[in-house]
Design a protein around this motif. Structure first.
Motif, PDB file in Angstrom:
ATOM      1  N   GLY A 107       0.826  -1.209   0.000  1.00 43.42           N
ATOM      2  CA  GLY A 107       0.000   0.000   0.000  1.00 43.42           C
ATOM      3  C   GLY A 107       0.858   1.255   0.000  1.00 43.42           C
ATOM      4  N   PHE A 108       1.936   1.237   0.790  1.00 44.28           N
ATOM      5  CA  PHE A 108       2.848   2.379   0.829  1.00 44.28           C
ATOM      6  C   PHE A 108       3.488   2.619  -0.536  1.00 44.28           C
ATOM      7  N   GLU A 109       3.963   1.553  -1.195  1.00 44.14           N
ATOM      8  CA  GLU A 109       4.622   1.703  -2.493  1.00 44.14           C
ATOM      9  C   GLU A 109       3.672   2.309  -3.517  1.00 44.14           C
ATOM     10  N   SER A 110       2.438   1.843  -3.523  1.00 41.70           N
ATOM     11  CA  SER A 110       1.464   2.364  -4.478  1.00 41.70           C
ATOM     12  C   SER A 110       1.174   3.840  -4.217  1.00 41.70           C
ATOM     13  N   ALA A 111       0.967   4.199  -2.956  1.00 38.56           N
ATOM     14  CA  ALA A 111       0.684   5.599  -2.622  1.00 38.56           C
ATOM     15  C   ALA A 111       1.878   6.493  -2.921  1.00 38.56           C
ATOM     16  N   ALA A 112       3.087   5.993  -2.665  1.00 42.18           N
ATOM     17  CA  ALA A 112       4.297   6.776  -2.924  1.00 42.18           C
ATOM     18  C   ALA A 112       4.496   6.990  -4.419  1.00 42.18           C
ATOM     19  N   ARG A 113       4.283   5.944  -5.203  1.00 42.34           N
ATOM     20  CA  ARG A 113       4.472   6.035  -6.650  1.00 42.34           C
ATOM     21  C   ARG A 113       3.421   6.920  -7.306  1.00 42.34           C
ATOM     22  N   ASP A 156       5.617  10.447 -16.003  1.00 39.43           N
ATOM     23  CA  ASP A 156       6.232  10.301 -14.679  1.00 39.43           C
ATOM     24  C   ASP A 156       6.378   8.808 -14.407  1.00 39.43           C
ATOM     25  N   LEU A 157       7.581   8.286 -14.618  1.00 43.52           N
ATOM     26  CA  LEU A 157       7.795   6.849 -14.495  1.00 43.52           C
ATOM     27  C   LEU A 157       7.606   6.345 -13.076  1.00 43.52           C
ATOM     28  N   ARG A 158       7.797   7.205 -12.096  1.00 42.47           N
ATOM     29  CA  ARG A 158       7.644   6.774 -10.713  1.00 42.47           C
ATOM     30  C   ARG A 158       6.172   6.603 -10.352  1.00 42.47           C
ATOM     31  N   ARG A 159       5.292   7.241 -11.106  1.00 45.71           N
ATOM     32  CA  ARG A 159       3.863   7.118 -10.818  1.00 45.71           C
ATOM     33  C   ARG A 159       3.165   6.128 -11.748  1.00 45.71           C
TER      34      ARG A 159
END
Length: 296
Positions: A12-18, A134-137
């Protein structure tokens, strides 16, 4: 060893951060935004640090959150890759590459057959847009090819080839008679240098500023259209040597005054840290870098 790892909260954290949003993360994972918020709050309590800076309208990663996201994103990519290797349904690998429509149609697509001959098991899907993704998102994009002006320290970058701009014409093009107007094909270009890439800049460098006094300008918004106009004989075009390379190789266009060049950008491969280790990304990157080494 891993019994106490909060894997659900980390996902969940990775998805929200990305994605930069609890709501977007909830939609991606098909849970409620409240559940995402609860998972991240529990993770912050466990770690004793604040992972996000929250306001009434948005959330953004803290310095600790940025650090954790780098590790978590890489780890989840590795797990995903491991599952794909063992899954019979994933024998045929897919790769999503983002680039501009001009680079895709004029440079990349004509060369893709060579990649497929080397790697028939990898299917390349092109995401073409003039907007920088935005590749991180956007986790759906594996790799991007960009005309890069400034480095991005949050991405893995590999230089592909340097760009310059010159003038090109049909092999049978003849200069106009004395006093007659020259036909110039005009299209907007971007450059990383202090010099603007346009006809006045090129003419000034070539010492033929009088061309512009009577020139007939044929204006286009798209690079592909401008090059096609030059190929069918509508005049001279000021163009990137990268994008015109295929037309030159086919004998459709030749360089005019090749010693006169305007500096351009550097084409670069970029991806989120960790993805460069994935077999399909690595294979495509190695092939693409070899193509760039051939001189575009």
């Amino acid at each position: 060893m891993f019994a106490k790892l909060p894997l659900t909260a980390l996902r969940g954290f990775e998805s929200a951060a990305r994605l930069g949003s609890f709501k977007a993360a909830a939609q991606e994972l098909n849970i409620s935004a409240a559940a995402i918020s609860h998972q991240i709050k529990n993770l912050e309590t466990l770690l004793g640090v604040r992972l996000f800076e929250r306001s009434s309208q948005s959330v953004r990663l803290s310095a600790d959150g940025e650090c954790l996201h780098t590790y978590v994103h890489r780890a989840l990519l590795d797990i995903q890759q491991g599952l794909q290797v063992l899954s019979p349904s994933c024998v045929a690998q897919s790769l999503v590459v983002s680039t501009t429509p001009a680079f895709a149609s004029l440079w990349l697509i004509p060369r893709l057959g060579g990649f497929y001959r080397l790697h028939p098991e990898i299917s390349v899907r092109l995401h073409s847009s003039n907007e920088v993704v935005d590749l991180r998102r956007d986790a759906s994009i594996d790799l991007a090819i960009r005309a890069l002006f400034t480095p991005d320290p949050q991405l893995v970058e590999q230089p592909l080839m340097d760009e310059y701009f010159g003038v090109y014409c049909r092999p049978d093009w003849q200069p106009p008679a004395t006093g007659a107007p020259v036909e110039l094909i005009d299209v907007p270009w971007l450059s990383s240098s202090a010099v603007t890439v346009d006809w006045p800049a090129w003419c000034a460098k070539a010492g033929i500023g009088d061309w512009l006094e009577s020139a007939r300008l044929r204006r286009y918004d798209e690079e592909q259209h401008a090059l096609q106009a030059a190929i069918v004989g509508h005049g001279l075009v000021l163009a990137s040597q990268v994008l015109v390379a295929e037309a030159v190789a086919r004998g459709q266009l030749i360089a005019y005054r090749p010693e006169i060049r305007l500096a351009g950008a550097r084409y670069t491969l970029v991806c989120v840290p960790g993805r460069e280790r994935q077999p399909a990304v690595r294979a495509f990157s190695e092939w693409l870098l070899a193509q760039g080494a051939l001189g575009g």
